[in-house]
Design a protein around this motif. Sequence first.
Motif, mmCIF file in Angstrom:
data_model
loop_
_atom_site.group_PDB
_atom_site.id
_atom_site.type_symbol
_atom_site.label_atom_id
_atom_site.label_comp_id
_atom_site.label_asym_id
_atom_site.label_seq_id
_atom_site.Cartn_x
_atom_site.Cartn_y
_atom_site.Cartn_z
ATOM 1 N N VAL A 115 0.765 -1.221 0.123
ATOM 2 C CA VAL A 115 0.170 -0.182 0.233
ATOM 3 C C VAL A 115 0.788 1.260 0.017
ATOM 4 O O VAL A 115 0.403 2.399 -0.862
ATOM 5 C CB VAL A 115 -0.947 -0.524 1.464
ATOM 6 C CG1 VAL A 115 -1.437 1.368 0.947
ATOM 7 C CG2 VAL A 115 -1.506 -1.060 1.329
ATOM 8 N N ALA A 116 2.152 1.372 0.584
ATOM 9 C CA ALA A 116 2.815 2.037 0.604
ATOM 10 C C ALA A 116 3.534 3.080 -0.152
ATOM 11 O O ALA A 116 3.813 3.454 -0.803
ATOM 12 C CB ALA A 116 4.020 2.192 1.896
ATOM 13 N N ALA A 117 3.887 1.485 -1.531
ATOM 14 C CA ALA A 117 4.537 1.648 -3.124
ATOM 15 C C ALA A 117 3.279 2.118 -3.275
ATOM 16 O O ALA A 117 2.634 2.463 -4.449
ATOM 17 C CB ALA A 117 4.813 0.025 -3.302
ATOM 18 N N SER A 118 1.681 2.104 -3.619
ATOM 19 C CA SER A 118 0.553 2.382 -4.450
ATOM 20 C C SER A 118 0.697 4.094 -3.760
ATOM 21 O O SER A 118 0.097 4.979 -4.731
ATOM 22 C CB SER A 118 -0.477 1.271 -3.734
ATOM 23 O OG SER A 118 -0.306 0.431 -4.275
ATOM 24 N N ALA A 119 1.350 4.102 -2.716
ATOM 25 C CA ALA A 119 0.948 5.845 -1.854
ATOM 26 C C ALA A 119 1.508 6.144 -3.167
ATOM 27 O O ALA A 119 1.805 8.070 -3.581
ATOM 28 C CB ALA A 119 0.514 5.933 -0.552
ATOM 29 N N VAL A 120 3.108 5.721 -2.722
ATOM 30 C CA VAL A 120 4.373 7.388 -3.239
ATOM 31 C C VAL A 120 3.758 6.668 -5.512
ATOM 32 O O VAL A 120 4.254 7.423 -6.053
ATOM 33 C CB VAL A 120 5.333 5.851 -3.232
ATOM 34 C CG1 VAL A 120 6.924 7.408 -3.966
ATOM 35 C CG2 VAL A 120 5.825 6.016 -1.342
ATOM 36 N N ALA A 121 3.205 6.011 -5.959
ATOM 37 C CA ALA A 121 2.976 5.896 -7.230
ATOM 38 C C ALA A 121 1.651 6.969 -7.306
ATOM 39 O O ALA A 121 2.000 7.475 -7.938
ATOM 40 C CB ALA A 121 2.413 4.780 -7.076
ATOM 41 N N VAL A 122 0.274 7.462 -6.625
ATOM 42 C CA VAL A 122 0.068 7.969 -6.827
ATOM 43 C C VAL A 122 1.062 9.285 -6.551
ATOM 44 O O VAL A 122 0.618 10.737 -8.093
ATOM 45 C CB VAL A 122 -1.109 7.753 -5.617
ATOM 46 C CG1 VAL A 122 -2.316 9.038 -6.216
ATOM 47 C CG2 VAL A 122 -2.004 6.450 -5.794
ATOM 48 N N THR A 123 1.293 9.805 -5.909
ATOM 49 C CA THR A 123 2.240 10.624 -5.559
ATOM 50 C C THR A 123 3.183 11.451 -6.768
ATOM 51 O O THR A 123 3.217 12.174 -7.570
ATOM 52 C CB THR A 123 3.541 11.162 -4.114
ATOM 53 O OG1 THR A 123 2.448 10.585 -3.087
ATOM 54 C CG2 THR A 123 3.571 12.346 -4.315
ATOM 55 N N TRP A 124 4.179 9.982 -7.037
ATOM 56 C CA TRP A 124 4.511 10.496 -8.211
ATOM 57 C C TRP A 124 3.528 10.965 -9.518
ATOM 58 O O TRP A 124 3.927 11.572 -9.942
ATOM 59 C CB TRP A 124 5.468 8.944 -8.794
ATOM 60 C CG TRP A 124 5.928 9.210 -9.930
ATOM 61 C CD1 TRP A 124 7.098 9.411 -10.584
ATOM 62 C CD2 TRP A 124 5.451 9.085 -11.746
ATOM 63 N NE1 TRP A 124 7.530 9.822 -11.594
ATOM 64 C CE2 TRP A 124 6.585 9.392 -12.886
ATOM 65 C CE3 TRP A 124 4.622 8.226 -11.744
ATOM 66 C CZ2 TRP A 124 6.524 9.161 -14.098
ATOM 67 C CZ3 TRP A 124 3.885 8.524 -13.317
ATOM 68 C CH2 TRP A 124 4.936 8.646 -14.122
ATOM 69 N N ALA A 164 0.077 6.429 -13.165
ATOM 70 C CA ALA A 164 -0.179 5.649 -10.784
ATOM 71 C C ALA A 164 0.385 4.404 -11.928
ATOM 72 O O ALA A 164 1.105 3.557 -11.605
ATOM 73 C CB ALA A 164 -0.622 5.702 -10.080
ATOM 74 N N VAL A 165 -0.596 3.776 -12.719
ATOM 75 C CA VAL A 165 -0.722 2.336 -12.836
ATOM 76 C C VAL A 165 0.702 2.230 -13.588
ATOM 77 O O VAL A 165 1.181 1.198 -13.410
ATOM 78 C CB VAL A 165 -2.150 2.388 -14.008
ATOM 79 C CG1 VAL A 165 -1.454 0.782 -15.109
ATOM 80 C CG2 VAL A 165 -3.065 1.819 -13.291
ATOM 81 N N SER A 402 -0.240 -1.397 -8.306
ATOM 82 C CA SER A 402 -1.123 -0.838 -9.686
ATOM 83 C C SER A 402 -2.355 -0.213 -9.926
ATOM 84 O O SER A 402 -2.717 0.529 -9.999
ATOM 85 C CB SER A 402 -0.487 -1.115 -11.224
ATOM 86 O OG SER A 402 1.076 -1.924 -11.285
ATOM 87 N N LEU A 403 -3.704 -1.764 -9.108
ATOM 88 C CA LEU A 403 -4.474 -1.674 -8.542
ATOM 89 C C LEU A 403 -4.792 -0.885 -7.484
ATOM 90 O O LEU A 403 -6.213 0.636 -8.328
ATOM 91 C CB LEU A 403 -4.715 -3.013 -8.770
ATOM 92 C CG LEU A 403 -6.617 -3.240 -8.747
ATOM 93 C CD1 LEU A 403 -6.946 -3.244 -9.640
ATOM 94 C CD2 LEU A 403 -7.085 -4.680 -7.756
ATOM 95 N N ALA A 404 -4.140 -0.991 -6.496
ATOM 96 C CA ALA A 404 -4.549 0.106 -5.700
ATOM 97 C C ALA A 404 -4.536 1.891 -6.043
ATOM 98 O O ALA A 404 -5.340 2.456 -5.991
ATOM 99 C CB ALA A 404 -3.655 -0.068 -4.520
ATOM 100 N N ALA A 405 -3.085 2.212 -6.745
ATOM 101 C CA ALA A 405 -2.400 3.111 -7.101
ATOM 102 C C ALA A 405 -3.591 3.627 -8.169
ATOM 103 O O ALA A 405 -3.650 5.050 -8.089
ATOM 104 C CB ALA A 405 -1.444 3.292 -7.905
#
Length: 521
Positions: A115-124, A164-165, A402-405
Amino acid sequence: MRFERVKPLDAILAAAEQKSLKRTLGWFQLTLFGIGCVIGTGIFALTAAGAQKAGPGLMLAFAIAGAICVVAALCYAEIAAMIPVAGSAYTYTYSVMGELLAWTVGWALVLEYAVAASAVAVTWSDYFQGTVLTQFLGIQLPPWLAAGPLALGGSPGGLINLPAVFIGLLITFLLVIGTSESAKVNAVLVAIKVTALTAFVVLTLPRVQAAQFNPFLPAGVFGGFGSGVGAVGAAATIFFAYVGFDAVSTAAEETKNPQRNVPIGLIGSLLFCTIFYIIVAAGAIGTIGGQPIMGPDGTPWPAGSEELARQCALPQYAQALVCSKEALAHVLREIGFTTVGNMLGIAAFIALPSVILVLMFGQTRIFFVMSRDGLLPDMLSRVHPRFKTPYVVTIITGLAVSLAAAFLPVGQLADIANAGTLYAFMMVAIAVMLLRKREPNRKRSFRTPALWLVGPATIAGCIFLFVNLPFAAMLVLPIWGAVGLMIYFGYSRSRSHLGRGIVEVVSMDQAGLEPEIPGAH
């Protein structure tokens, strides 16, 4: 509580002793190391969400989260120095409290990393869209490709966060073919982030206006159980900005005079980061304001909610800090430093993919160790014949990230990741206290000072932040845990190596895993 399946500590320590590290770090090097580990994504990602929860009280929220991190880090340092092997909190729990609780910790860490990786993907994605596409290329993505659905806190008309995906799948591909960053590259990226934040402070502080801080606590200190607002609710969210300090704890075995230098390094680095974060928050709020958008009941709309997205679409809130997806770059543009703001956006754009890589790499480590213990299928640690990487678990992790992001906003993702982190840190504190009582004569290169106070303070602090997360984020952990227990009793318990009398403990070197690269958050 002690369960019947406890992994022998002697076997774990035997594996650890195969790798003897030279003690070279002093307190100053350890402090700098800690600063590099902690300062990362959180401050870029959560300034807007934190301001919506607490307004100017975000500054107090950073202090609360930092204080809880200090006591947690001191507990972590003792057991990390004793048991420097792969598996982190999962292995520590296995050796002290047994297999069932170790499984719950490992399962929570899986949630945290993904989930943390997803959060960073959204930020990026936010910085990519705001700086690279809009500012430099003049391109605006269609709303339905720019964010998740409205009901999950995206922009009106959003369907999927396509950038993000893209970054999630790209990092997955790189991990499968064996690309991993070096500590030197990561140090450069940390330096870029710290330089960008320093420039932000230098440019904003002279323009701070005292009137912007009134009222200082528009939502109060406590927003109420499950509300996720107020200074404490914001602290529960921006705790994400501190995670990474545990890397300092694991350096205890390489530290000269650890009993003196580890506390100095831990407390010094966390104190520096806390002050730095407070100054950044003061610069952001004091220049363009950071008051939350209130609902009809006088409390802030939840960050990432459908109604907040609607409010942010109104002209009067279009430039508000709490509505910005790239808050720090937005602040600089608003006060006339458009070029520097764009450079800060570029810095985040360049540095954040490495964070996703580190988090997903850490996820594969946890899966690897649990698989080696027989608690997960062997196929999850299957190594690609050509690339020599654990490709199955990497692909599964990448798809989940990727799905969560694709559908969730960064604030909700950070809250969910924090729930798993807080549980793991609480279990580490319990393990340290139990181990100190059961085996007081074990060799400890670092002993947590005043453990009778620090240990319970860590447990209380973790529970305190957890119950101040939004109710939905609190629910995720027990639901995730219930799914994990069904897997454990339906599959893992009967196939556990320890349960079948097989005791196998591997060091990081034997496992073929590199030390985790710090600076993830």
